[in-house]
Motif scaffolding. Structure first.
Motif, PDB file in Angstrom:
ATOM      1  N   GLU A 122       0.756  -1.248   0.143  1.00 36.93           N
ATOM      2  CA  GLU A 122       0.066   0.020   0.159  1.00 36.93           C
ATOM      3  C   GLU A 122       0.789   1.159  -0.015  1.00 36.93           C
ATOM      4  N   GLU A 125       2.100   1.668  -3.572  1.00 35.72           N
ATOM      5  CA  GLU A 125       1.157   1.950  -4.603  1.00 35.72           C
ATOM      6  C   GLU A 125       0.630   3.455  -4.267  1.00 35.72           C
ATOM      7  N   TYR A 126       0.578   3.831  -2.984  1.00 31.74           N
ATOM      8  CA  TYR A 126       0.447   5.268  -2.592  1.00 31.74           C
ATOM      9  C   TYR A 126       1.335   6.104  -3.344  1.00 31.74           C
ATOM     10  N   HIS A 127       2.666   5.879  -3.181  1.00 33.96           N
ATOM     11  CA  HIS A 127       3.847   6.638  -3.889  1.00 33.96           C
ATOM     12  C   HIS A 127       3.657   6.609  -5.571  1.00 33.96           C
ATOM     13  N   ASN A 129       0.808   6.483  -7.145  1.00 35.59           N
ATOM     14  CA  ASN A 129      -0.256   7.344  -7.309  1.00 35.59           C
ATOM     15  C   ASN A 129       0.099   8.672  -7.640  1.00 35.59           C
ATOM     16  N   THR A 135       8.385   9.259  -1.077  1.00 37.01           N
ATOM     17  CA  THR A 135       7.213   9.268  -0.101  1.00 37.01           C
ATOM     18  C   THR A 135       7.850   8.945   1.302  1.00 37.01           C
ATOM     19  N   TYR A 210       2.717   9.607   3.515  1.00 36.52           N
ATOM     20  CA  TYR A 210       1.923   8.539   3.765  1.00 36.52           C
ATOM     21  C   TYR A 210       1.537   8.444   5.470  1.00 36.52           C
TER      22      TYR A 210
END
Length: 235
Positions: A122, A125-127, A129, A135, A210
């Motif tokens: 996660e 994936e956040y990075h 996006n 991040t 994050y």
């Protein structure tokens, strides 16, 4: 249930002396201290493997032979482990200048003394996006003032607040970096991650945050280690 395999590298910083832990780290490097019946670094690798990571790079310095001797090439854990040997401590970012080969994709970097149930997939994936260079995972730290705080102007009481709480964002020691960030490091030169991140910010790069909602403990001091051992059932 394991996630689909990721190509991205997972770097673990395991070179520190752990001097705040005193005698505990005289003969055992901090990442090999046991919590929940297993060394911290083994739990970290298993958690990342659960998220789909298979390629691990571990930076080692203090008592390096014990870490290498315990984990080997990763076969027993079903992963592939490479090592980066620091001749002298290079900080939480400096050792990245010694990576054996430049990653092709964004890669995760985690301090080797972190206990968390964060999903590293996660975080990655956040990075991905965002079009950003880095991040960092942060958590909220709350400090409560044990006293009633008085707001006084010209010796006159204006207001009072009973035991106010102050919230701040703190660095959790987990990052995702774009490979081009490595260009900012000089070979074998000391650099800590906050300096690298601020260098990116100052040069106009985007660094995203994050927010961790999961359990997180940094086992830097004996009290932290004891707290982690009490939390064993939660992780």
């Amino acid at each position: 249930h394991e996630s689909p395999i990721l190509e991205n590298s997972f770097v673990i910083m395991a070179g520190g002396k752990g001097s705040r832990l005193g005698k505990l780290t005289n003969e055992t490097p901090k990442p090999l201290l046991e919590v929940g019946g297993a060394p911290i670094i083994e739990t970290l690798i298993k958690s990342a493997k659960q998220s789909g990571f298979r390629h691990f790079i571990i930076t080692v310095n203090y008592l390096a032979e014990k870490i290498v001797g315990y984990l080997g090439n990763g076969d027993l854990l079903g992963v592939n482990i490479e090592y980066v040997h620091e001749d002298q401590p290079l900080g939480t970012a400096g050792s990245l200048s010694l990576l054996p080969s430049r990653p092709n994709n964004p890669f995760v970097v985690v301090n080797g003394d972190i206990i968390s149930d964060v999903c590293y997939r996660e975080l990655l994936e956040y990075h991905l996006n965002f079009s950003c260079d880095a991040t960092l995972a942060v958590r909220t730290h709350v400090i409560e003032n044990p006293y009633g705080v008085l707001h006084v102007v010209d010796n006159e009481l204006v207001s009072c607040e009973e035991k106010p709480k102050y919230r701040s964002n703190i660095n959790s020691g987990m990052y995702v970096l774009h490979p081009k960030v490595l260009d900012r490091l000089q070979l074998n030169t000391y650099c800590d991650m906050p300096n690298l991140l601020m260098d990116l910010v100052d040069s106009g790069s985007r660094v995203m945050v994050y927010r961790l909602k999961s359990t997180w403990l940094d086992v830097g001091r004996p009290a932290d280690l004891n707290a982690a051992r009490k939390l064993e059932g939660l992780i």
